[in-house]
Motif scaffolding. Structure first.
Motif, PDB file in Angstrom:
ATOM      1  N   ALA A  75       0.833  -1.207   0.000  1.00 28.88           N
ATOM      2  CA  ALA A  75       0.000   0.000   0.000  1.00 28.88           C
ATOM      3  C   ALA A  75       0.862   1.250   0.000  1.00 28.88           C
ATOM      4  CB  ALA A  75      -0.931  -0.002   1.208  1.00 28.88           C
ATOM      5  N   ALA A  76       1.945   1.229   0.786  1.00 26.75           N
ATOM      6  CA  ALA A  76       2.833   2.392   0.848  1.00 26.75           C
ATOM      7  C   ALA A  76       3.533   2.609  -0.483  1.00 26.75           C
ATOM      8  CB  ALA A  76       3.858   2.203   1.968  1.00 26.75           C
ATOM      9  N   ARG A  77       4.060   1.529  -1.046  1.00 29.89           N
ATOM     10  CA  ARG A  77       4.846   1.663  -2.281  1.00 29.89           C
ATOM     11  C   ARG A  77       3.980   2.088  -3.458  1.00 29.89           C
ATOM     12  NH1 ARG A  77       7.525   3.073  -5.595  1.00 29.89           N
ATOM     13  NH2 ARG A  77       9.477   2.260  -6.467  1.00 29.89           N
ATOM     14  N   SER A  78       2.695   1.727  -3.433  1.00 29.13           N
ATOM     15  CA  SER A  78       1.817   2.108  -4.543  1.00 29.13           C
ATOM     16  C   SER A  78       1.602   3.617  -4.604  1.00 29.13           C
ATOM     17  CB  SER A  78       0.462   1.407  -4.410  1.00 29.13           C
ATOM     18  OG  SER A  78      -0.267   1.912  -3.303  1.00 29.13           O
ATOM     19  N   LEU A  79       1.890   4.299  -3.499  1.00 27.99           N
ATOM     20  CA  LEU A  79       1.735   5.750  -3.447  1.00 27.99           C
ATOM     21  C   LEU A  79       2.955   6.497  -3.951  1.00 27.99           C
ATOM     22  CD1 LEU A  79       0.270   5.957   0.164  1.00 27.99           C
ATOM     23  CD2 LEU A  79      -1.027   6.212  -1.956  1.00 27.99           C
ATOM     24  N   ILE A  80       4.067   5.761  -4.154  1.00 28.72           N
ATOM     25  CA  ILE A  80       5.373   6.385  -4.366  1.00 28.72           C
ATOM     26  C   ILE A  80       5.905   6.113  -5.768  1.00 28.72           C
ATOM     27  CG2 ILE A  80       7.797   6.381  -3.613  1.00 28.72           C
ATOM     28  CD1 ILE A  80       6.764   5.618  -0.809  1.00 28.72           C
ATOM     29  N   GLY A  81       6.421   7.148  -6.402  1.00 33.53           N
ATOM     30  CA  GLY A  81       7.201   7.012  -7.627  1.00 33.53           C
ATOM     31  C   GLY A  81       8.645   7.364  -7.320  1.00 33.53           C
ATOM     32  N   LEU A  82       9.574   6.589  -7.838  1.00 29.78           N
ATOM     33  CA  LEU A  82      10.999   6.800  -7.557  1.00 29.78           C
ATOM     34  C   LEU A  82      11.779   6.918  -8.853  1.00 29.78           C
ATOM     35  CD1 LEU A  82      13.595   6.813  -5.800  1.00 29.78           C
ATOM     36  CD2 LEU A  82      13.497   4.297  -5.830  1.00 29.78           C
ATOM     37  N   VAL A  83      12.517   8.012  -8.986  1.00 31.18           N
ATOM     38  CA  VAL A  83      13.451   8.184 -10.097  1.00 31.18           C
ATOM     39  C   VAL A  83      14.855   8.112  -9.506  1.00 31.18           C
ATOM     40  CG1 VAL A  83      14.203   9.646 -12.003  1.00 31.18           C
ATOM     41  CG2 VAL A  83      11.801   9.675 -11.293  1.00 31.18           C
ATOM     42  N   PRO A  84      15.536   6.966  -9.633  1.00 33.19           N
ATOM     43  CA  PRO A  84      16.853   6.809  -9.016  1.00 33.19           C
ATOM     44  C   PRO A  84      17.928   7.561  -9.785  1.00 33.19           C
ATOM     45  CG  PRO A  84      16.303   4.855 -10.290  1.00 33.19           C
ATOM     46  CD  PRO A  84      15.095   5.759 -10.351  1.00 33.19           C
ATOM     47  N   GLN A  85      19.109   7.636  -9.174  1.00 34.16           N
ATOM     48  CA  GLN A  85      20.234   8.311  -9.830  1.00 34.16           C
ATOM     49  C   GLN A  85      20.617   7.600 -11.115  1.00 34.16           C
ATOM     50  OE1 GLN A  85      23.727   9.292  -7.514  1.00 34.16           O
ATOM     51  NE2 GLN A  85      22.519   9.494  -5.649  1.00 34.16           N
ATOM     52  N   GLU A  86      20.674   6.261 -11.048  1.00 34.88           N
ATOM     53  CA  GLU A  86      21.156   5.491 -12.190  1.00 34.88           C
ATOM     54  C   GLU A  86      20.052   5.334 -13.231  1.00 34.88           C
ATOM     55  OE1 GLU A  86      21.035   4.242  -9.079  1.00 34.88           O
ATOM     56  OE2 GLU A  86      23.097   4.646  -8.455  1.00 34.88           O
TER      57      GLU A  86
END
Length: 306
Positions: A75-86
């Motif tokens: 549930a937590a991760r579905s709320l989050i978008g992540l653009v990593p360095q690589e």
């Protein structure tokens, strides 16, 4: 304002004994752009990875819109978008396919209209059928952002999003981030480009050696820590500052053509009137003067060196 991310007593210690995060307490407000600044190795990426569920914390709790990132990971991760360095994408997939696939990974139904809107917002629409391997580095980074936005996250992490990106593309990304914030997305940004934080952030946090040493509204931070300088361009160069003039706040430029007076702009008594009177008494004439405020970069450097 309500916090969308709440971090309490967060610690991360690796098996080697290295303590990457030390008792982090931080609330990030819903709908803000929060810039996290710190030197290399300060713990920025580790903190993001813990919030995103990539790394497990040693102690403490992290809530994303009320969901524990460990106990209620999906549930937590579905709320989050992540653009990593690589930049890491499937080189032999098309832009459309890789962004659509990312949406499916979060269990979201197909939504071609949303994918189209996202690609157009990132100036990727004309590349939708291109293979990832044929794109420039800047375009690949845009694809990473599109993937992170594919499932309509409420929270977006941008970890050094414009590293290695040209100035024009960086400006485009800034405009895109502002648009996302206006649509209600909370943005957390780490960057080495201080002007990026100064341009975009609502609040700024500084992390050093795994500890949050400051969190402040950008404008308040500039007001609290920013110093002003008065630069006096002299009619005739000086070999040294006349004795008894200005004290420690006054410096002479290396070529002797400028006196630089540093003062607290918030103080009731800046000392400028007294300085100008002393200059006249010592026969020091100036032809021009200008004032300038400390930049966020200067403030940041002073904090991390403290």
């Amino acid at each position: 304002m309500q916090a969308i991310i709440s971090i309490k007593n967060l610690t991360k210690t690796y098996a080697t004994g290295f303590s990457a995060l030390k008792g982090i307490n931080l609330d990030i407000r819903r709908g803000e752009i929060f810039a996290l600044l710190g030197p290399n190795g300060a713990g920025k990426t580790t903190l993001i990875n813990v919030i995103c569920g990539v790394v497990n914390p040693s102690e403490g709790t992290v809530l994303a819109d009320g969901h524990d990132v460990v106990a209620d990971y999906r549930a937590a991760r579905s709320l989050i978008g992540l653009v990593p360095q690589e930049v890491s994408t499937d080189a032999f997939e098309s832009v459309w396919a890789t962004v659509s696939f990312s949406r499916g990974l979060f269990g979201k139904p197909a939504n071609p209209a949303h994918i189209e809107k996202t690609l157009k917002a990132l100036s990727l629409w004309d590349k939708k059928d291109a293979m990832i391997r044929t794109l420039s580095g800047g375009m690949k980074r845009r694809v990473m952002i599109a993937k992170a936005l594919s499932h309509d996250p409420q929270i977006l992490f941008l970890d050094e999003p414009t590293a290695g990106v040209d100035v024009e593309l960086r400006r485009d990304m800034w405009n895109m981030v502002r648009g996302l914030r206006e649509s209600g997305v909370t943005i957390i940004l780490t960057t080495h480009y201080i002007e990026e934080a100064e341009e975009m952030a609502d609040r700024i946090g500084v992390i050093r050696k795994g500890e949050i040493i400051l969190v402040e509204d950008k404008a308040v931070l500039m007001e609290k820590l920013g110093k002003k300088q008065l630069k006096l361009h002299l009619q005739h160069p000086l070999s040294s500052i006349p004795e008894g003039l200005g004290g420690k706040q006054l410096e002479l430029s290396p070529d002797g053509n400028m006196l630089i007076y540093t003062f607290d702009a918030q103080s009731h008594e800046t000392g400028i009137a007294g300085l100008l009177r002393q200059l006249s008494e010592h026969g020091v004439d100036f032809k021009d003067l200008q004032s300038s405020q400390s930049s966020l970069e200067e403030i940041f450097v002073s904090l991390v060196k403290a």
